[in-house]
Design a protein around this motif. Structure first.
Motif: not given
Length: 662
Positions: A371, A364, A360-361, A332, A352, A349, A367-368
Motif C-alpha cells: 500500500s 496482511e 493471514a498475518q 493498532q 506483523l 507491517a 498488503s500493508l
C-alpha cells in the motif's frame, strides 16, 4: 482560450520581458515601479500607513499591484470601512490577495464577535488553511445549527502550541454547551505543559477550574516542590494538577517522575490519568534514549488512553528494544489518520511479519507494504525493498504539450509569484505560488497542470518551487523535476576530487536549500549547503583554502567546495556511516556521537529514535533523496538499506574522534 490565442499572449509576454530566455535578467533589471514595490515592502514591515498610501498610486498597472494594494489595505484593516474592504475584494476577485485579505478580515470579525458578517463571508474564503479562522467557523456552526463540531475543534485546539482567541473561544463555547467535557480540557492542559507552554495550559484550566488556574505557573516553575506540598489529591481538579506537575517534572527527570508516580501518586489517580502520565514519562525517557523507556510504557494498561504522539514514542521505544508485539499493539491503537502515515504502516507491517502466527498475518503485512511501496520517500522505499524490489527510476510521464506549458505561463498567480521571487520578494512570491497551485483553490491543479507549473519554475531556475510543485503530483512522477541537478559540473567534480558520492551531496543540498543559491537560515547558515560562518572558516583551513573570507560563502563554487569538504570530514569521522554523518551535519557531531551510544540497531530504527523531529525528518529525507539521485546518476537499481547499514557504538575503541569538528 484557443491555442492560437495562447500563442498570441505568449508573444506579448515575451515583448514585456516576462517570458523567454532572458526573462530572469529583465525582471531583475532595475526600474522605477519595482523600486516602488520594494519601498512599499519596507513600509509595510514598519507599519507605515501614510507612506504606503502615498506610494500605492505609483504601482497602478504593475504586475504586483495586487500585492502593493494588499500591503496598503492590510495596515488599515482594523479601521477601514466595510465598503472599502469589499471594494478591495471586488477589485482583486479571484486572486491570492483577495483571499489573503479575506483571511485577515475573518480573523478580525471573529475577534470582534461579529458573527453575522463572519458567517456571510466565510463561504467565500478559499484557502481554508488558517486554524483560528476555522475555529471561529466551528463556533458559528455550533451556534447556528447546533452541529456537533467537538472532534474537529479539539483536533485544531490540541494542535496549537500557543493559545489563540479562536480555538480557545470555541472550546469555551462547546464546554458551556456540554459538547466537550472536563477531560477534554485537561488533556489540552497536559499537552501544553508537555510542550513547555504554560500560557495555553493555564487558558485550558481557566475554562474548567478558574480558581485553580493560577497554580499552573507554580507547577511550571517548580513541579517537584508543588508535588511535595500537595500530598493528597481528593478532587478531580487537584488530581489533574498533580498530573500536570508530574508531566512537567518528567521533562527533565523522567526517572524521578516515575518514582513519585509509583510510590505516591498512582493510588490517587484514575486509570486514565495514570496511563497518560506513564505515557509521558515513557516519551521523555525515550527522548533521552534511556533503555528503561519501554518499561515505563509497559505500565500503560490501555493504549487507547494515549494520543498519537505518545503512541509514536511507544513505538520508538519498543523498536529500540526489539519488542515487536508492543510495536504492533501501539500502531493498532493509533487514530485512523495516523495509521495511514507511511512510517507507522511500515513498522506495523514489520511487526506483523516478526510476530505472525499464521499465514493471514503474513499476507496482511505484505498488503500493508504494497500500500505504500514506491520511490516517493524513506519508508516507501524501505517497503519496496521489503517486498524484494530495488529502487529504480520511475517511467517518465508523457512530455508536456505546448498548450500545457502555455497555460502555466499565462496563469496570473504564477506570473505574479515568479516576478516577486525574481525581484527578491521570495516569501511573498512563494505564498502566491503555493496558493495558485493548491488543489483546494478554485481551478486547483491536476497532475499535468502541476507538472507544467513545475516546468515553468525549472526553466526560470526557481528550484524550490520546481521541486515542491512536482513533489505534489499523485500519479505522474517526473524525476528530472523532483530531483534536479543544478551546477552538475561543479558538484560532480568537487565530490569526485575528495571521493564523496555526488548523489549524497545532491541529496543533502536538495534538503538543505532546495538549490536556492542565496538561501540563509535563521541561525545564519548560508548558500547551497547551508554552511555556518564558523564552520566555513574552520573547514577552509582544513581543506587548504588559504585566502577564504566570510563573504565568499555565497559564491557557488566556494560554498560547494566548503560544504563538500566539511561533509567528507564528518563522514570520515563517523566511519563512513551516512545516517550518522547526516545527523551530524544537521544537529552537530557531538549530538550524533551521543545518539549512537546504546544497542546496535538497524539504521532505520536508529533514525526513527532520533530525539529531534527536525533531525529525524532530515536524515530520512536526505538518505531517500540520495538513493533517488544515485538511480538518476548511475541509471542502475539502488538500495536504501545498503546505505543505511546498522548503527551502534564506535567500531574501534582506539579510533580517533575529530574532537574539534564543529
Amino acid at each position: 482560450m484557443k491555442f492560437t490565442q495562447i500563442l498570441t499572449l505568449v508573444g506579448a509576454l515575451a515583448m514585456t520581458g516576462l517570458w523567454g530566455p532572458h526573462a530572469h535578467a529583465q525582471v531583475q533589471s532595475p526600474n522605477k515601479a519595482d523600486d516602488v514595490i520594494l519601498e512599499m515592502q519596507q513600509a509595510f514591515k514598519k507599519g507605515d500607513k501614510n507612506r504606503l498610501s502615498t506610494l500605492l498610486p505609483q504601482t497602478r498597472g504593475h504586475v504586483l499591484e495586487p500585492l502593493a494594494a494588499y500591503w496598503e489595505m492590510r495596515t488599515r484593516l482594523d479601521s477601514a470601512p466595510e465598503s472599502e474592504i469589499r471594494g478591495f475584494l471586488s477589485s482583486y476577485a479571484g486572486s491570492y490577495y483577495e483571499d489573503r485579505l479575506r483571511n485577515d478580515w475573518l480573523l478580525q470579525l471573529g475577534k470582534r464577535r461579529d458573527w453575522a458578517t463572519f458567517t456571510a463571508e466565510y463561504p467565500r474564503y478559499r484557502m481554508r488553511d488558517d486554524r483560528e479562522v476555522r475555529c471561529y467557523a466551528l463556533a458559528t456552526e455550533a451556534m447556528n445549527s447546533k452541529a456537533n463540531v467537538a472532534e474537529e475543534a479539539k483536533r485544531l485546539w490540541y494542535a496549537l502550541r500557543e493559545a489563540d482567541d479562536g480555538c480557545t473561544y470555541v472550546a469555551e463555547h462547546l464546554h458551556s454547551g456540554k459538547q466537550i467535557n472536563g477531560l477534554d480540557l485537561w488533556r489540552k492542559a497536559r499537552l501544553a505543559m508537555d510542550a513547555n507552554r504554560p500560557r495555553p495550559a493555564k487558558a485550558a484550566v481557566d475554562i474548567e477550574a478558574p480558581r485553580l488556574s493560577e497554580q499552573v505557573a507554580l507547577i511550571h516553575a517548580d513541579p517537584e516542590q508543588y508535588l511535595d506540598k500537595r500530598i493528597i489529591a481528593i478532587t478531580r481538579s487537584r488530581k489533574e494538577l498533580a498530573v500536570l506537575a508530574l508531566i512537567r517534572l518528567a521533562a527533565n527527570q523522567p526517572d524521578k517522575a516515575a518514582e513519585l508516580l509509583e510510590k505516591r501518586w498512582s493510588i490517587q489517580l484514575s486509570a486514565e490519568e495514570r496511563n497518560w502520565t506513564w505515557g509521558v514519562i515513557g516519551k521523555q525517557a525515550a527522548w533521552k534514549l534511556q533503555d528503561n523507556a519501554a518499561s515505563y510504557f509497559a505500565k500503560v494498561q490501555k493504549d487507547s488512553d494515549l494520543n498519537d504522539e505518545l503512541l509514536g514514542w511507544k513505538v520508538r521505544a519498543a523498536l529500540r528494544m526489539g519488542q515487536w508485539r508492543q510495536v504492533l499493539s501501539a500502531t493498532q491503537a493509533m487514530s485512523p489518520e495516523s495509521q495511514k502515515d507511511p512510517a507507522w504502516v511500515y513498522w506495523r507491517a514489520r511487526a506483523l511479519t516478526a510476530t505472525a502466527q499464521d499465514n493471514a498475518q503474513k499476507l496482511e503485512a505484505q498488503s500493508l507494504l504494497r500500500s505504500i511501496a514506491s520511490v516517493r520517500g524513506f519508508y516507501e522505499q524501505l517497503a519496496l525493498e521489503e517486498l524484494g524490489q530495488s529502487i529504480t527510476l520511475p517511467e517518465r510521464p508523457l512530455a508536456l504539450t505546448p498548450q500545457e506549458k502555455a497555460a502555466a505561463l499565462i496563469n496570473p498567480g504564477l506570473q505574479r509569484a515568479m516576478y516577486a521571487i525574481q525581484m527578491g520578494l521570495r516569501p511573498e512570491g512563494n505564498r502566491e505560488w503555493n496558493y495558485s497551485t493548491n488543489l483546494h483553490t478554485p481551478g486547483g491543479m491536476n497532475d499535468r497542470e502541476l507538472l507544467a507549473a513545475a516546468d515553468l519554475a525549472c526553466q526560470r531556475q526557481v528550484w524550490d518551487r520546481c521541486i515542491n510543485t512536482s513533489d505534489r503530483t499523485k500519479d505522474a512522477i517526473d524525476f528530472d523535476q523532483r530531483f534536479p541537478m543544478p551546477l552538475r559540473e561543479i558538484v560532480v567534480r568537487r565530490a569526485g576530487d575528495i571521493k564523496l558520492d555526488p548523489a549524497y551531496v545532491y541529496g543533502l543540498i536538495r534538503q538543505e536549500s532546495r538549490f536556492v543559491m542565496d538561501a540563509r537560515s535563521h541561525v545564519g547558515a548560508s548558500g547551497l549547503m547551508q554552511v555556518m560562518p564558523a564552520t566555513a572558516k574552520w573547514t577552509a583551513k582544513k581543506i587548504g583554502m588559504t585566502q577564504f573570507t566570510p563573504d565568499q560563502i555565497t559564491d557557488r563554487e566556494v560554498n560547494v567546495a566548503i560544504g563538500t569538504g566539511y561533509l567528507k570530514l564528518v563522514l570520515d569521522d563517523f566511519e563512513g556511516s551516512m545516517p550518522l554523518a547526516t545527523a551530524a551535519y544537521n544537529a552537530g557531531p557531538s549530538r550524533s556521537r551521543n545518539w549512537r551510544n546504546g544497542p546496535v540497531l538497524e539504521a532505520a530504527i536508529w533514525a526513527e529514535n532520533i530525539p529531534f523531529q527536525e533531525t529525524r525528518d532530515y536524515v530520512k529525507k536526505v538518505l531517500s533523496n540520495t538513493t533517488n539521485y544515485a538511480a538518476i546518476l548511475t541509471r542502475q537499481p539502488q538500495s536504501l538499506k545498503a546505505r543505511l547499514g546498522s548503527i551502534g557504538p564506535r567500531n574501534s575503541p582506539v579510533a580517533e574522534v575529530n574532537k574539534d569538528l564543529p
